[in-house]
Design an enzyme around this catalytic site. Structure first.
Site, short mmCIF file in Angstrom:
data_model
loop_
_atom_site.label_atom_id
_atom_site.label_comp_id
_atom_site.label_asym_id
_atom_site.label_seq_id
_atom_site.Cartn_x
_atom_site.Cartn_y
_atom_site.Cartn_z
N ASP A 48 -8.74 2.01 75.03
CA ASP A 48 -7.54 1.26 75.40
C ASP A 48 -7.58 -0.19 74.93
O ASP A 48 -6.65 -0.96 75.21
CB ASP A 48 -7.36 1.27 76.92
CG ASP A 48 -7.10 2.66 77.47
OD1 ASP A 48 -6.60 3.51 76.70
OD2 ASP A 48 -7.40 2.89 78.65
N LYS A 101 -6.92 -23.45 78.95
CA LYS A 101 -6.72 -22.03 79.25
C LYS A 101 -6.13 -21.81 80.64
O LYS A 101 -5.53 -20.77 80.91
CB LYS A 101 -8.05 -21.27 79.13
CG LYS A 101 -8.55 -21.15 77.70
CD LYS A 101 -9.73 -20.20 77.58
CE LYS A 101 -10.95 -20.71 78.27
NZ LYS A 101 -12.11 -19.79 78.12
N ASP A 112 -15.76 -16.76 83.01
CA ASP A 112 -16.42 -17.00 84.30
C ASP A 112 -15.55 -17.81 85.25
O ASP A 112 -15.92 -18.01 86.41
CB ASP A 112 -17.74 -17.75 84.08
CG ASP A 112 -17.51 -19.15 83.52
OD1 ASP A 112 -17.86 -20.13 84.23
OD2 ASP A 112 -17.01 -19.28 82.41
#
Length: 217
Positions: free
Chosen positions: A6, A146, A171
């Site tokens: 996937d 981000k 993380d």
């Protein structure tokens, strides 16, 4: 946990995911306050308080990750100080084997990092991790951290990844939440980003400690 059929693209964080976060934690929490105190001629406790307040005010923003910003803000050559503890830069266990495994599976592996280009270049010189990657994108290049909702459409336009067929490993739970909100289908969090830190109890996202938990390496 994962069905590799996937997944076409694997987006990977650097510090705390492929690299040991100990280097950065030691620099920002220990080495920089100590050097700041020495250069300013002030007590270490005062330096820790001043730097801590400045950093907390910008956490999660592009400035927080920018060595140039901190050099201007602190009137120090932070990039030069950053290199003073380079002996602590290290890969997390199994990082190279994991990237080699992705290549065998014909998955595109992209490093997607908030790291400043100066710090990134230094770490790549030491680790050579870029030789096992298909590309590198920094938040500084895209003008958004981000953690920002603006980062992910900019990254998609830049790289052409399909959110439904992408795995993102990081993380930082705030970053993972932003990726989830954008629609990235497969998310993983790292339980112990700092080899000298605790094993964290991650409940909001699927989490691993070692890459062999998701791939036979």
């Amino acid at each position: 946990m994962l069905d590799w059929h996937d997944i076409d693209t694997v987006l990977l964080d650097m510090d705390g995911t492929l690299l040991d976060l100990h280097y950065d934690n030691h620099f920002w929490l220990t080495h920089l306050p100590r050097r700041y105190a020495e250069i300013r001629g002030i007590p270490l406790e005062r330096a820790q308080t001043e730097l801590g307040a400045e950093m907390d005010a910008r956490r999660g923003t592009l400035d927080w990750y920018c060595l140039n910003f901190w050099s201007r803000e602190l009137e120090l050559d932070v990039a030069a100080l950053y290199r003073e503890t380079a002996d602590r830069i290290a890969l997390r266990p199994q990082s190279e084997a994991f990237l080699d495994g992705l290549r065998r599976l014909d998955k595109r592996a992209l490093l997607v990092t908030n790291a400043h280009p100066d710090g990134l270049g230094h770490k790549l010189e030491i680790t050579g991790i870029d030789r096992r990657l298909d590309g590198i994108v920094t938040s500084h290049e895209l003008k958004h951290a981000k953690e920002s909702a603006h980062f992910w459409p900019a990254l998609r336009e830049h790289t052409g990844f399909d959110p439904a067929r992408t795995l993102f490993v990081d993380d930082n739970e705030s970053v993972l939440a932003a990726a989830r909100n954008y629609g990235i289908a497969h998310l993983l969090c790292i339980r112990q980003p700092d080899s000298r830190g605790p094993m964290r109890d991650i409940t909001e996202f699927p989490a691993i400690h070692r890459f062999d938990e998701i791939m036979a390496i």
